[in-house]
Motif scaffolding. Structure first.
Motif, mmCIF file in Angstrom:
data_model
loop_
_atom_site.group_PDB
_atom_site.id
_atom_site.type_symbol
_atom_site.label_atom_id
_atom_site.label_comp_id
_atom_site.label_asym_id
_atom_site.label_seq_id
_atom_site.Cartn_x
_atom_site.Cartn_y
_atom_site.Cartn_z
ATOM 1 N N TRP A 24 7.863 24.237 -27.841
ATOM 2 C CA TRP A 24 9.231 24.565 -27.467
ATOM 3 C C TRP A 24 9.498 24.171 -26.009
ATOM 4 O O TRP A 24 10.601 23.757 -25.665
ATOM 5 C CB TRP A 24 9.505 26.057 -27.697
ATOM 6 N N SER A 25 8.487 24.260 -25.163
ATOM 7 C CA SER A 25 8.702 23.884 -23.759
ATOM 8 C C SER A 25 8.918 22.371 -23.623
ATOM 9 O O SER A 25 9.775 21.941 -22.839
ATOM 10 C CB SER A 25 7.537 24.360 -22.885
ATOM 11 N N CYS A 74 4.465 21.197 -18.481
ATOM 12 C CA CYS A 74 4.795 22.407 -19.244
ATOM 13 C C CYS A 74 3.619 23.374 -19.311
ATOM 14 O O CYS A 74 3.821 24.593 -19.294
ATOM 15 C CB CYS A 74 5.294 22.033 -20.635
ATOM 16 N N GLU A 75 2.389 22.856 -19.386
ATOM 17 C CA GLU A 75 1.227 23.759 -19.374
ATOM 18 C C GLU A 75 1.169 24.535 -18.068
ATOM 19 O O GLU A 75 0.908 25.740 -18.063
ATOM 20 C CB GLU A 75 -0.068 22.970 -19.580
ATOM 21 N N ASN A 82 2.859 33.117 -17.736
ATOM 22 C CA ASN A 82 1.897 34.123 -18.192
ATOM 23 C C ASN A 82 1.317 34.923 -17.040
ATOM 24 O O ASN A 82 1.172 36.147 -17.135
ATOM 25 C CB ASN A 82 0.766 33.472 -18.990
ATOM 26 N N ASN A 83 0.974 34.265 -15.940
ATOM 27 C CA ASN A 83 0.408 34.966 -14.780
ATOM 28 C C ASN A 83 1.397 35.960 -14.198
ATOM 29 O O ASN A 83 1.009 37.041 -13.758
ATOM 30 C CB ASN A 83 -0.030 33.978 -13.701
ATOM 31 N N ASN A 84 2.666 35.612 -14.170
ATOM 32 C CA ASN A 84 3.670 36.535 -13.640
ATOM 33 C C ASN A 84 3.916 37.714 -14.565
ATOM 34 O O ASN A 84 4.321 38.776 -14.116
ATOM 35 C CB ASN A 84 4.977 35.801 -13.342
ATOM 36 N N LEU A 85 3.665 37.542 -15.849
ATOM 37 C CA LEU A 85 3.807 38.665 -16.781
ATOM 38 C C LEU A 85 2.593 39.582 -16.750
ATOM 39 O O LEU A 85 2.670 40.726 -17.187
ATOM 40 C CB LEU A 85 4.007 38.149 -18.213
ATOM 41 N N ILE A 103 -1.014 22.960 -24.773
ATOM 42 C CA ILE A 103 -0.111 22.176 -25.621
ATOM 43 C C ILE A 103 -0.901 21.011 -26.205
ATOM 44 O O ILE A 103 -1.452 20.202 -25.461
ATOM 45 C CB ILE A 103 1.093 21.654 -24.808
ATOM 46 N N SER A 104 -0.940 20.929 -27.521
ATOM 47 C CA SER A 104 -1.651 19.828 -28.174
ATOM 48 C C SER A 104 -0.787 18.569 -28.148
ATOM 49 O O SER A 104 0.433 18.630 -27.946
ATOM 50 C CB SER A 104 -1.996 20.191 -29.617
#
Length: 171
Positions: A24-25, A74-75, A82-85, A103-104
């Protein structure tokens, strides 16, 4: 309006269904990059114009570029998210919003190409100057669906995707 959120929220339904094979990103990045062309014309000539990057050829170039260079961008953004959450200042209730940050290649390419082609298709319903098949022929799809119906269907896709996402996250 350039960089409309309606393009981006509709992709959430695809992400919810094909979550391992769709980024999605990358999808959002591709949509934003395509609309840089419109922003350029707004600032350079004073009006929104949809030209080369709103065709199959132009959007394919953007999709290919975003699929390749979008992975590290995007990664990094997802890791930052994620780190901020997960830091001591965030609310514990928001940690469920964290997401996979790897992301693959497959998910990058599907996100980029679905993003590019859905973008020009949706814009061709709204803007007379979007002709996805140029230079081969000048077909536009304006008038097939009303703008209000289009926006409502995209919001509906988002809600559908949100329901699937929440079901998967909390089952």
């Amino acid at each position: 309006m350039p960089i409309t959120p309606f393009h981006i929220i509709a992709g959430f339904a695809v992400k919810s269904i094909f979550y391992k094979h769709f980024s999605w990103s990358i999808f959002a990045l591709t949509n934003i990059i395509i609309d840089v062309e419109v922003i350029y014309y707004i600032f350079s000539v004073g009006e929104a114009s949809h030209k080369f990057f709103h065709t199959l050829i132009g959007s394919s170039i953007i999709a290919l570029s975003c699929a390749i260079i979008g992975i590290p961008i995007c990664e990094r953004a997802l890791k930052f998210w994620n780190n901020n959450l997960q830091n001591e200042k965030s609310l514990a209730k928001l940690k469920w919003l964290s997401t996979e940050s790897d992301i693959s290649v497959v998910s990058s390419f599907t996100g980029a190409f679905v993003g590019a082609y859905s973008h020009i298709l949706l814009d061709s319903f709204m803007h007379f100057d979007v002709k996805p098949f140029e230079p081969f022929f000048s077909k536009t799809f304006v008038g097939i669906i009303s703008i209000d119906s289009l926006h409502l269907s995209l919001v509906g896709l988002f809600i559908f995707g949100l329901i699937i996402y929440l079901f998967r996250k909390f089952k």
